[in-house]
Design an enzyme around this catalytic site. Structure first.
Site, PDB file in Angstrom:
ATOM      1  N   LYS A  54       0.843  -1.205   0.000  1.00 52.88           N
ATOM      2  CA  LYS A  54       0.000   0.000   0.000  1.00 52.88           C
ATOM      3  C   LYS A  54       0.878   1.254   0.000  1.00 52.88           C
ATOM      4  O   LYS A  54       0.629   2.196  -0.761  1.00 52.88           O
ATOM      5  CB  LYS A  54      -0.931   0.000   1.227  1.00 52.88           C
ATOM      6  N   GLN A  98      -4.218  -1.026   9.694  1.00 49.59           N
ATOM      7  CA  GLN A  98      -4.237  -2.380   9.134  1.00 49.59           C
ATOM      8  C   GLN A  98      -4.881  -3.358  10.124  1.00 49.59           C
ATOM      9  O   GLN A  98      -4.517  -3.402  11.305  1.00 49.59           O
ATOM     10  CB  GLN A  98      -2.799  -2.819   8.791  1.00 49.59           C
ATOM     11  N   ASP A 121     -10.851   3.493   4.232  1.00 49.53           N
ATOM     12  CA  ASP A 121     -11.307   2.097   4.185  1.00 49.53           C
ATOM     13  C   ASP A 121     -12.824   2.017   4.009  1.00 49.53           C
ATOM     14  O   ASP A 121     -13.349   0.962   3.650  1.00 49.53           O
ATOM     15  CB  ASP A 121     -10.979   1.400   5.518  1.00 49.53           C
TER      16      ASP A 121
HETATM   17  N1  GUN Z   1      -6.675  -6.178   6.403  1.00 54.13           N
HETATM   18  C1  GUN Z   1      -6.974  -6.924   5.316  1.00 54.13           C
HETATM   19  N2  GUN Z   1      -7.635  -6.188   4.380  1.00 54.13           N
HETATM   20  C2  GUN Z   1      -7.753  -4.937   4.916  1.00 54.13           C
HETATM   21  C3  GUN Z   1      -8.335  -3.734   4.430  1.00 54.13           C
HETATM   22  O1  GUN Z   1      -8.898  -3.640   3.319  1.00 54.13           O
HETATM   23  N3  GUN Z   1      -8.243  -2.658   5.273  1.00 54.13           N
HETATM   24  C4  GUN Z   1      -7.651  -2.723   6.498  1.00 54.13           C
HETATM   25  N4  GUN Z   1      -7.628  -1.610   7.253  1.00 54.13           N
HETATM   26  N5  GUN Z   1      -7.109  -3.844   6.975  1.00 54.13           N
HETATM   27  C5  GUN Z   1      -7.152  -4.929   6.183  1.00 54.13           C
END
Ligand code: GUN
Length: 297
Positions: A54, A98, A121
């Site tokens: 990311k 995350q 998100d």
């Molecule tokens: N962990 C796995 N996928 C995601 C996501 O799309 N967003 C976040 N914040 N954590 C994750």
């Protein structure tokens, strides 16, 4: 195999190139740089990989990155204090914590402490409420990515029968709401549903979000249907090692479906592209600018 492969990886790369162009124009026109804060608590290897990807892709799109790596033992109050600081920081337009978080942390409280305007998100209850009531919202990245792939592949979705198999509030529910917004007739099939396979066989669009490796087989699928696989399951393979597979049994499904997303290389890359799209949109909104078209639902 008869199905067309929906190449999410290539589509996501095109989307990131568009975002990079828009970010560059924004910087030149206004001097504003979209900023994304990534918060990782602990050392879970999969989460570390996700956060690295990311961050790398945000930088490649010309965004500013604010990376916060916290110890696994960090107290809830300290995580919340960091989020309050990021909420108040004008250079930060998007915040992602995350998930999953270490067990001692209250995940829900952490997610809900993010300012809804910076909730890239789309997990905040305010954004969930806006989406549910058909208003402009930060939309969760995975369903948004699936919607974009479907629109790209099928064009107008109006009148199509869509079945979402799954019951997660962060993916299945917003997916169903987005499909409804695009005038599909939507069914959500879940663990309490009867005759799930029969429901699925009526679907022009079938979305699988069940975290069960290869569960959806070709005999669940209507000939010619478009199949979107949200699954991301790591399975052991003969001779050691692991492999990523979806919730759909690709080999049998591809013999029946009209089009299908592969795993890996389908929905996964779209999730990060949509995170970057949401960050650019949040930056525009924070500065009273019109967000670029084509990057939101
Ligand atoms: N962990 C796995 N996928 C995601 C996501 O799309 N967003 C976040 N914040 N954590 C994750």
């Amino acid at each position: 195999m008869t199905a067309t492969i929906i190449e999410g990886k290539a589509f996501a790369a095109d989307m990131r190139a568009t975002i990079a162009t828009r970010v560059s124009a924004l910087k030149e026109d206004t001097g504003i740089t979209p900023g994304l804060a990534l918060v990782l608590v602990g050392r879970d290897p999969a989460s570390q990989t996700h956060i690295r990807t990311k961050g790398k892709q945000a930088l490649e799109c010309g965004m500013a990155l604010f990376h916060h790596d916290l110890d696994a033992e960090t107290r809830q109050s300290d995580v919340l204090a960091l989020i309050q600081k990021l909420n108040a920081e004008p250079a930060v337009h998007g915040i992602l914590v995350q998930l999953p978080l270490p067990d001692h942390l209250d995940e829900e409280m952490v997610v809900q402490s993010i300012s809804p305007e910076k909730d890239v998100d789309g997990f905040h209850i305010s954004n969930a409420g806006l989406l549910a009531t058909g208003q402009a919202a930060m939309v969760p990245c995975t369903p948004l990515g699936c919607l974009m792939l479907l629109r790209h592949h099928l064009g107008n979705l109006s009148g199509l029968n869509a079945v979402v198999v799954g019951e997660t509030s962060l993916a299945s529910t917003p997916m169903a709401q987005l499909l409804m917004r695009d005038s599909c007739t939507v069914t959500i099939a879940h663990s309490g549903s009867q005759n799930i396979q029969e429901l699925c066989r009526r679907a022009d669009i079938l979305v699988a979000d069940i975290d069960r490796p290869k569960r959806v087989t070709g005999d669940w699928i209507k000939p010619g249907a478009t199949v979107i696989d949200m699954g991301n399951n790591r399975i052991e393979i003969d001779g050691g090692g692991t492999r990523l597979v979806g919730d759909v049994d690709f080999e049998t499904a591809a013999g029946v479906a009209g089009a299908i997303t592969p795993v890996p290389g389908g929905v996964g890359p779209m999730t990060i592209a949509c995170l970057l799209a949401n960050t650019l949109t949040a930056c525009c909104h924070a500065n009273a600018l019109v967000a670029p078209e084509g990057l939101t639902a």
